[in-house]
Design an enzyme around this catalytic site. Structure first.
Site: not given
Length: 297
Positions: A131, A159
């Site tokens: 992330y 991501k």
């Protein structure tokens, strides 16, 4: 699991605890719409504000309610010890994957972030999504660091926090990162305003905030991009420009989406952990008018 639309719902709560009934309703909407995966306890899910027991509670409910839809669970925490605890709890609950952001109070170095992912991936039996969210973590990944982390066991997706606005620049951004990571690691775009651009540029997934509340609207954009209909994906996204502007005006998507959930009758008010507050007053009224005009589903 790390492709298509990954919908990130709110975790409705107040100071008395998690609103399990409201959370279950949100998950049910995602399952009924046919999202490709569900991202529980992402930033939209307020994971950083929850203790271990609350996270475990939300994870268990998400997995049980999602049925056959894969659930990816956020496990970020300030200490590696606590990240490992969250990873263990997610795996025991039956999560299909985990999502890890390098949270910190002191700004982390690249070696410290690599060490975090190295430690965590050695203890995983499920896939992990990296992330990259500098807005909240204040850590900026280099593409080279992404390349190192992507070689670790169980890393399956990255991501990224949006792409350049211009299509050619967006494609160059995605291609540059893809050249540094293994073929089995997907790239997912976040930052909803740039999702269509990112998907059209070759991102495999959209890790979506609005998808957590309005999954059919987000799916229409995703499926258009997946089918190669670049213009339709952009048209559908541009139609939501007033919503994207609200996100910018109020410091991101969380407060806006919380107010939208309240206006739709999907959660009680308040539904965010203090000191966070959903939009109120003129902002909420403006959102109500906008939601009626856009007819989001």
């Amino acid at each position: 699991m790390f492709s298509g639309l990954s919908a990130f719902p709110l975790t409705p709560m107040n100071e008395s605890g998690i609103d399990e009934a409201a959370f279950a309703r949100l998950i049910d909407r995602l399952v009924a719409a046919g999202v490709d995966s569900i991202g529980a306890l992402g930033s939209t899910g307020s994971y950083a504000y929850l203790n271990r027991a609350e996270r475990e509670q939300v994870t268990q409910l998400a997995v049980a309610q999602a049925g056959k839809v894969p659930v990816i669970v956020g496990i970020g925490a300030l200490r590696t010890r606590d990240v490992l605890d969250a990873a263990e709890d997610a795996q025991k609950a039956g999560a299909s994957g985990v999502l890890l952001a390098p949270m910190s109070y002191q700004k982390l170095s690249e070696d410290e972030v690599f060490g975090l992912f190295d430690s965590v991936t050695r203890h995983l039996s499920v896939p992990l999504c990296v992330y990259d969210n500098p807005t909240t973590t204040h850590f900026e990944f280099s593409d080279e660091l992404h390349g190192r982390i992507a070689q670790l066991p169980n890393v399956r997706s990255i991501k990224i926090p949006g792409v350049p606005v211009e299509p050619e620049a967006a494609k160059a951004r995605v291609d540059r990162l893809r050249a540094l990571i293994p073929s089995h690691v997907t790239i997912g775009v976040s930052g909803d305003v740039l999702a269509a651009t990112g998907l059209n540029a070759g991102c495999d997934a959209w890790y979506s905030v609005i998808g957590g509340l309005f999954p059919r609207t987000a799916l229409a954009i995703t499926r258009a991009a997946q089918s190669g209909d670049v213009h339709q994906a952009m048209r559908l996204s541009e139609r939501l420009q007033p919503l994207w502007e609200l996100f910018g005006q109020y410091g991101g998507s969380l407060r806006v989406m919380a107010a939208a959930a309240e206006l739709q009758g999907l959660t009680e008010s308040p539904c965010l952990p203090l000191p966070l507050k959903a939009l109120d007053g003129p902002g909420k009224q403006k959102l109500a008018t906008l939601l009626e005009a856009l007819e989001l589903t």
